[in-house]
Structure formats: C-alpha cells, structure tokens
Design a protein around this motif. Structure first.
Motif, PDB file in Angstrom:
ATOM      1  N   SER A 143      -1.786  -0.499 -12.793  1.00 49.18           N
ATOM      2  CA  SER A 143      -2.473   0.469 -11.935  1.00 49.18           C
ATOM      3  C   SER A 143      -3.126   1.624 -12.687  1.00 49.18           C
ATOM      4  CB  SER A 143      -1.484   1.040 -10.912  1.00 49.18           C
ATOM      5  OG  SER A 143      -0.453   1.771 -11.556  1.00 49.18           O
ATOM      6  N   SER A 178       2.000  -4.855 -10.265  1.00 48.37           N
ATOM      7  CA  SER A 178       0.845  -4.080  -9.796  1.00 48.37           C
ATOM      8  C   SER A 178       0.896  -2.651 -10.322  1.00 48.37           C
ATOM      9  CB  SER A 178       0.802  -4.080  -8.262  1.00 48.37           C
ATOM     10  OG  SER A 178       0.667  -5.382  -7.759  1.00 48.37           O
ATOM     11  N   THR A 182       2.933   0.973  -3.743  1.00 44.69           N
ATOM     12  CA  THR A 182       2.118   1.029  -4.962  1.00 44.69           C
ATOM     13  C   THR A 182       1.079   2.144  -4.897  1.00 44.69           C
ATOM     14  OG1 THR A 182       0.530  -0.587  -4.094  1.00 44.69           O
ATOM     15  CG2 THR A 182       2.402  -1.425  -5.353  1.00 44.69           C
ATOM     16  N   GLY A 183       0.592   2.475  -3.674  1.00 43.36           N
ATOM     17  CA  GLY A 183      -0.415   3.529  -3.550  1.00 43.36           C
ATOM     18  C   GLY A 183       0.093   4.878  -4.037  1.00 43.36           C
ATOM     19  N   ALA A 214       0.821  -1.213   0.000  1.00 43.86           N
ATOM     20  CA  ALA A 214       0.000   0.000   0.000  1.00 43.86           C
ATOM     21  C   ALA A 214       0.853   1.261   0.000  1.00 43.86           C
ATOM     22  CB  ALA A 214      -0.938  -0.011   1.208  1.00 43.86           C
ATOM     23  N   GLN A 266      -7.193   4.293  -5.447  1.00 44.92           N
ATOM     24  CA  GLN A 266      -5.843   3.772  -5.310  1.00 44.92           C
ATOM     25  C   GLN A 266      -5.649   3.086  -3.969  1.00 44.92           C
ATOM     26  OE1 GLN A 266      -3.840   4.110  -8.053  1.00 44.92           O
ATOM     27  NE2 GLN A 266      -2.477   2.651  -7.063  1.00 44.92           N
ATOM     28  N   SER A 268      -4.741  -0.854  -3.684  1.00 44.43           N
ATOM     29  CA  SER A 268      -3.455  -1.228  -3.091  1.00 44.43           C
ATOM     30  C   SER A 268      -3.620  -2.127  -1.871  1.00 44.43           C
ATOM     31  CB  SER A 268      -2.662   0.029  -2.708  1.00 44.43           C
ATOM     32  OG  SER A 268      -3.351   0.800  -1.740  1.00 44.43           O
TER      33      SER A 268
END
Length: 322
Positions: A199, A195, A107-108, A104, A253, A257
């Motif tokens: 995204s 990921s 990738t967030g 999180a 997002q 995530s």
C-alpha cells in the motif's frame, strides 16, 4: 378578476425573466471563454482525453447496466432487472460487498496511517539516507502482484515447505500444516496483510513530498510558542500544513482499497474457496471476461462507482473544508 389577471401575468413574466437570466449567464460564459481562449486551448488536450476515456466509459456503463448485453448480440433494454438481480438474488455479490467493505475499512485507514507515519519518520532522517528508505518502502507498490505473490505463496503455503508452517512445526506450535490460503477464516487476513505491504504507493510519495516542503519557520515559531516535543509538532504544525496531500492520499487509498483484485486472484484464485476472498471487482471480472454478461457487469461497475463517489464525498467533507 384583476387578481387572477395579475397572477397569470406574473406566471408568464417569471419564466421569461429566468430565460433571460440564463441567456445572460451563457453570454457571460462565452465572453469569458473568448477572453481566455489561450488557456482553454491549453486545457483542450486534457479535456478531450478525459471526456473520451473517463466520461464516455462511465456514461456507457450506466446505459449498459439497464440492458442485457453478451457482446454477440445487440444490447436489449431490460430496465432495473440487473440491479434487482444484484441486490435480491445474487448472494455471491452481497457476500462480495461484505468482503470488499471489510477490506476497505481495515486496509484503508490502516494503510493510510502507515503511509503517513512512515513518510513522517523518513522525513526526520538525514537527506542522504532518505532515498534508500523511500525506495525500500515504495518498491512493493510498483512490483506486479504476480511477482509478489510468489514470495507470499511460499510464506503461506499449506504444506510443510511453507515458511510459516515450517517454523511453526520446528517450534512445536502446530502438529500439521495450517492451510492459510484454503481456510475461509484466514483468507481475508492474509489478503489484508499482503495489501498493506503493497500500500505504500503514490499517496506515500505525496505525503513525503508535502512533509519536506513544510516551512521551517513554522517549527521555529512553534518552539517560541511553547511546542517542545515532536508529537506536538506533528499535531499542531505538520498535519495542518499537509492537508492537500492528506486529501490526495485519502482519495487514492479509498480507490485502491475498494478495487482489490490482483492480490486476491493471485493468492486464492478465482473463485476463492467458498468465495471467502471474493471482492466486487473480482465479481465484475467474472461476469465481464469469463461469462461475458456485459450488461450485468456494467451494473456491478455502477454500484462500485457509486460506493467510491460516496466515500470520496465523506473524505472531502472531513479533509477538504479549507
């Protein structure tokens, strides 16, 4: 004595006044609903579906989280035992929380910034080329994880036929193939890379739509006020103008995530080697659909739901002030 009598009378009058005030508010609400009944009729289909497929499942999960339920038998109330087991005795769940938060927090923000910057760059090019670039970046997000995993499994395969191992061996970087999807140190980075590649979803499209609708007059006014460079336009004009889209994209997002599942399972399996790629949603799936311990799975779902609510409240605090 008189003071005690007055105090008692006040204590009786205050609840009565509060009840009258509540009744007055309910009466006003009912009158408002009657006056706008057509609007409420239009809202009714959504409210019914939202109640049936969102509110009822959430409430049911909360109730089941306090029970032992294996589908075959009726739920049996066990209090906080599921939560005690989760946070005290379930080491795999604690590890899954760490892996999920790592996903999180990487990738967030990274996926969020990438989506916005790519949308901003696409909005700068001529209109006739935008569809092509938008399609190129959006396609991975609508492609199934199974189909995408075929490409990534070939890229990260742990033998000499794997694309990365093949070129690394050709260049003399490695003497033997590197096990990208079996080594616990590389599993998380690989899943993060895949990921991020996938995204560019609905948030990306929302950013693009918002950027294309920023009034041109604002940029002209900015030039008059001394704004000369694109990065100045981005900071002082573009970002404040697309705050609703930024908020919408941030919420999406956060949800995506925290719910990484398909990518992890397709790349490293279930369970992953030494649970290195085990996420909260993977743990939930394991207990719900493999072990059929629905009460325990419901407790995991409630914890995940609470994490989402908490992070979304932070996002609303930062981006939703207006």
């Amino acid at each position: 004595m008189k003071m005690n009598t007055d105090t008692a009378a006040t204590a009786v009058v205050l609840p009565a006044a509060e009840r009258l005030q509540k009744q007055g508010k309910l009466s006003l609400l009912w009158q408002e609903m009657k006056r706008n009944r057509v609007s409420y009729l239009f809202l009714a289909p959504f409210l019914i579906l939202f109640t049936l497929f969102t509110i009822v499942p959430v409430v049911t999960s909360v109730v089941l989280s306090f029970t032992y339920y294996n589908i075959l038998e009726a739920p049996k109330f066990i209090g906080l035992s599921n939560y005690r087991l989760l946070f005290v005795d379930d080491d795999i769940f604690l590890k899954a929380i760490g892996v999920t938060l790592k996903f999180a927090f990487i990738t967030g923000p990274v996926g969020y910034i990438m989506a916005f910057l790519l949308a901003w760059l696409i909005s700068q090019i001529p209109q006739k080329y935008r569809f092509f670039y938008t399609l190129c970046y959006y396609t991975p997000s609508i492609t199934s994880a199974t189909a995408m995993s075929v490409v990534w499994l070939y890229l990260f395969a742990g033998d000499r036929k794997g694309l990365l191992n093949y070129f690394a061996a050709k260049l003399g970087v490695i003497d033997e193939p590197y096990l990208f999807l079996q080594n616990i140190n590389s599993i998380v980075p690989v899943i993060i890379i895949v990921s991020l590649w996938m995204s560019m979803g609905v948030g990306f499209l929302a950013f693009l739509a918002g950027l294309q609708n920023v009034p041109k007059d604002l940029y002209e006014a900015g030039e008059i006020d001394g704004i000369k460079y694109r990065w100045q336009q981005l900071i002082y004009i573009t970002v404040p103008s697309v705050k609703p889209q930024l908020l919408f994209g941030a919420v999406l997002q956060v949800v995506s995530s925290l719910t990484i599942f398909d990518v992890s399972v397709q790349l490293v399996g279930l369970p992953s080697p030494l649970y290195a790629g085990h996420t909260i949603l993977t743990h939930l799936f394991d207990y719900a659909f493999i072990k059929f311990e629905m009460g325990y799975a419901a407790a995991i779902a409630v914890v995940l739901f609470g994490m989402m609510i908490g992070l979304n409240r932070l996002i609303f605090k930062w981006l939703g002030r207006d």
